[in-house]
Design a protein around this motif. Sequence first.
Motif, PDB file in Angstrom:
ATOM      1  N   SER A 103       0.827  -1.204   0.000  1.00  0.00           N
ATOM      2  CA  SER A 103       0.000   0.000   0.000  1.00  0.00           C
ATOM      3  C   SER A 103       0.861   1.253   0.000  1.00  0.00           C
ATOM      4  CB  SER A 103      -0.927   0.021   1.227  1.00  0.00           C
ATOM      5  OG  SER A 103      -0.205   0.398   2.380  1.00  0.00           O
ATOM      6  N   CYS A 104       0.212   2.388  -0.202  1.00  0.00           N
ATOM      7  CA  CYS A 104       0.895   3.678  -0.161  1.00  0.00           C
ATOM      8  C   CYS A 104       1.271   4.003   1.289  1.00  0.00           C
ATOM      9  CB  CYS A 104      -0.033   4.755  -0.724  1.00  0.00           C
ATOM     10  SG  CYS A 104       0.731   6.391  -0.823  1.00  0.00           S
ATOM     11  N   SER A 105       2.296   4.823   1.439  1.00  0.00           N
ATOM     12  CA  SER A 105       2.718   5.236   2.786  1.00  0.00           C
ATOM     13  C   SER A 105       1.751   6.229   3.418  1.00  0.00           C
ATOM     14  CB  SER A 105       4.099   5.904   2.716  1.00  0.00           C
ATOM     15  OG  SER A 105       5.034   5.012   2.176  1.00  0.00           O
ATOM     16  N   ASP A 106       0.805   6.731   2.642  1.00  0.00           N
ATOM     17  CA  ASP A 106      -0.142   7.742   3.125  1.00  0.00           C
ATOM     18  C   ASP A 106      -0.689   7.378   4.511  1.00  0.00           C
ATOM     19  OD1 ASP A 106      -2.744   9.163   3.469  1.00  0.00           O
ATOM     20  OD2 ASP A 106      -2.271   9.928   1.463  1.00  0.00           O
ATOM     21  N   SER A 107      -0.617   8.332   5.419  1.00  0.00           N
ATOM     22  CA  SER A 107      -0.984   8.066   6.815  1.00  0.00           C
ATOM     23  C   SER A 107      -2.456   7.748   7.007  1.00  0.00           C
ATOM     24  CB  SER A 107      -0.609   9.278   7.683  1.00  0.00           C
ATOM     25  OG  SER A 107      -1.322  10.416   7.244  1.00  0.00           O
ATOM     26  N   ALA A 128       5.384   5.069  -0.875  1.00  0.00           N
ATOM     27  CA  ALA A 128       4.556   6.106  -1.496  1.00  0.00           C
ATOM     28  C   ALA A 128       4.224   5.721  -2.935  1.00  0.00           C
ATOM     29  CB  ALA A 128       5.285   7.453  -1.458  1.00  0.00           C
ATOM     30  N   GLY A 129       2.964   5.762  -3.278  1.00  0.00           N
ATOM     31  CA  GLY A 129       2.534   5.395  -4.628  1.00  0.00           C
ATOM     32  C   GLY A 129       2.419   3.896  -4.833  1.00  0.00           C
ATOM     33  N   ASN A 130       2.541   3.120  -3.764  1.00  0.00           N
ATOM     34  CA  ASN A 130       2.485   1.644  -3.817  1.00  0.00           C
ATOM     35  C   ASN A 130       3.205   1.058  -5.036  1.00  0.00           C
ATOM     36  OD1 ASN A 130      -0.554   2.899  -4.050  1.00  0.00           O
ATOM     37  ND2 ASN A 130      -0.152   1.551  -5.801  1.00  0.00           N
ATOM     38  N   GLY A 156      -4.142   0.938  -4.020  1.00  0.00           N
ATOM     39  CA  GLY A 156      -4.053   2.366  -4.306  1.00  0.00           C
ATOM     40  C   GLY A 156      -5.146   3.099  -3.540  1.00  0.00           C
ATOM     41  N   HIS A 157      -5.148   4.405  -3.613  1.00  0.00           N
ATOM     42  CA  HIS A 157      -6.176   5.116  -2.854  1.00  0.00           C
ATOM     43  C   HIS A 157      -6.539   6.465  -3.481  1.00  0.00           C
ATOM     44  CE1 HIS A 157      -3.587   8.209  -0.866  1.00  0.00           C
ATOM     45  NE2 HIS A 157      -2.650   7.326  -1.141  1.00  0.00           N
ATOM     46  N   GLN A 158      -7.694   6.932  -3.062  1.00  0.00           N
ATOM     47  CA  GLN A 158      -8.246   8.208  -3.532  1.00  0.00           C
ATOM     48  C   GLN A 158      -7.299   9.366  -3.168  1.00  0.00           C
ATOM     49  OE1 GLN A 158     -11.923   9.176  -1.572  1.00  0.00           O
ATOM     50  NE2 GLN A 158     -12.757  10.190  -3.380  1.00  0.00           N
ATOM     51  N   ARG A 159      -7.183  10.311  -4.073  1.00  0.00           N
ATOM     52  CA  ARG A 159      -6.369  11.523  -3.855  1.00  0.00           C
ATOM     53  C   ARG A 159      -4.941  11.202  -3.407  1.00  0.00           C
ATOM     54  NH1 ARG A 159     -11.602  13.304  -2.296  1.00  0.00           N
ATOM     55  NH2 ARG A 159     -11.340  12.837  -0.092  1.00  0.00           N
ATOM     56  N   CYS A 160      -4.329  10.215  -4.059  1.00  0.00           N
ATOM     57  CA  CYS A 160      -2.954   9.828  -3.691  1.00  0.00           C
ATOM     58  C   CYS A 160      -1.986  10.968  -4.045  1.00  0.00           C
ATOM     59  CB  CYS A 160      -2.556   8.552  -4.431  1.00  0.00           C
ATOM     60  SG  CYS A 160      -0.866   8.029  -4.039  1.00  0.00           S
ATOM     61  N   GLY A 161      -1.297  11.467  -3.050  1.00  0.00           N
ATOM     62  CA  GLY A 161      -0.378  12.591  -3.259  1.00  0.00           C
ATOM     63  C   GLY A 161       0.800  12.229  -4.141  1.00  0.00           C
ATOM     64  N   ALA A 162       1.279  10.992  -4.023  1.00  0.00           N
ATOM     65  CA  ALA A 162       2.424  10.568  -4.827  1.00  0.00           C
ATOM     66  C   ALA A 162       2.047  10.522  -6.304  1.00  0.00           C
ATOM     67  CB  ALA A 162       2.915   9.201  -4.351  1.00  0.00           C
ATOM     68  N   VAL A 163       0.874   9.974  -6.589  1.00  0.00           N
ATOM     69  CA  VAL A 163       0.434   9.880  -7.980  1.00  0.00           C
ATOM     70  C   VAL A 163       0.123  11.281  -8.521  1.00  0.00           C
ATOM     71  CG1 VAL A 163      -1.346   8.960  -9.531  1.00  0.00           C
ATOM     72  CG2 VAL A 163      -0.426   7.529  -7.688  1.00  0.00           C
TER      73      VAL A 163
END
Length: 250
Positions: A103-107, A128-130, A156-163
């Motif tokens: 998964s993404c590192s997003d908290s 980040a960005g899986n 992946g996830h909604q509003r991913c900052g890395a992407v």
Amino acid sequence: MTKTRIALLVLTVGVLSCKQLACAAGPTHADQPIVPPAEAISRLKEGNGRYTSGNPQHPHESSEERTYMAAASYENLGMTAAGAATRRAELKRSQHPFAIVLSCSDSRVPPEIVFDQGLGDLFVIRVAGNVIDDQSLGSIEYGIDHLAVRLIVVLGHQRCGAVKAARETIAAKTEAPGHIQSLVAAIQPAVEATAKEDLKATVDANVKNVAQALRSSVPILKSKVDSGELKVVGAYYSLDTGAVSFLDEK
Ligand SMILES: [Zn+2]
């Protein structure tokens, strides 16, 4: 028949099947219990359902386990108090996760929380960005080869900052600072494939690219995917609802 009895019956049948097959397709350590991909997906879906409905069980977390043992309410978890004590003892020496989650590192997207799982349940890689590199791929291979995990979820996830940053950096024809550029480069194929679409399309494309890279990864993953022993699925986490939708279940 109670849930616990059904679970025990399923467990018994599983053990018998394993003995009958002599665990021929087993892992490096033959005593690892094997959870088939379909069952692993079901457990994740059930856990996410508990999470989104505001009814998480927080299973397999030490303080919770002590509380449940004191209240003798392990029926809720399909586990007896004795079983819970055994589990803690087991985890001191070994681990038996039933799914790998990249998964993404997003908290805001911690897999154990969004799938309502606990200690020893998930083998998690977060970048980040899986995306994958040699180290994260090596971690995944360890989970497959040594821990007998049979399901990989690329989340992946909604509003991913890395992407989002990758889209913006590539659109501006510039480079991100420091090592962040390595993430941009990894996500670039998805950005280029979805140049005229929205951020979600890029997130999904990136998940699919990474899932496909895992399916075709040699020498460890590809042969297991081809034989049907291992499944790699993409998934998307909605920040708005908390729901995880599985993109494909090939
Ligand atoms: Zn992200």
